[in-house]
Scaffold this motif. Sequence first.
Motif: not given
Length: 166
Positions: A106-121
């Motif tokens: 699947g998709g990678v939690a890379d630079d484009r999405v990691i900030d969103t993932v971290d905010l959600y975590i």
Amino acid sequence: MDKIEVYHASSVIVEKPLCGVGRQNLDFGPGFYMTNMYDQATMWALRRAGKMHTRAIVNIYILERKKLFRVANTLIFRRYNRDWLNFVVACRKGIPVWREYDYIEGGVADDRVIDTVDLYINKLIPERVALNRLRYVHPNNQICLLNQELLDRHLTYVDFTVAKKL
């Protein structure tokens, strides 16, 4: 596709890949990570080499995908969605939701999405906001093999290249 070419970014040549050798709390658990996107592997290799001051190596393999899928317990995320988000968050928190799978893609939690993932975590944004942010991001690709026996049987080393800037 019966067989696909896949790539593993590294600072070394990896002729005999091992599951679970690297960091534990990655997007899909402690497996052997590859991609079917050469440019993506090149970027990863260059990033790693820059941090470690070494060569950027892209290892090349053939994955017998059709044969693997006949015997493996697989999970494939075709886009960034609630299932992907919750799976990645669980893995990054050290919750072993990956254990029931041999192959995850699947998709990678890379630079484009990691900030969103971290905010959600960190519970700074709700799930609906995180998913809305991810909706417009086109996923790249990562493949994680978590079963050493299947990795040995269905992944064949071909060659390597020294990555150059794209």
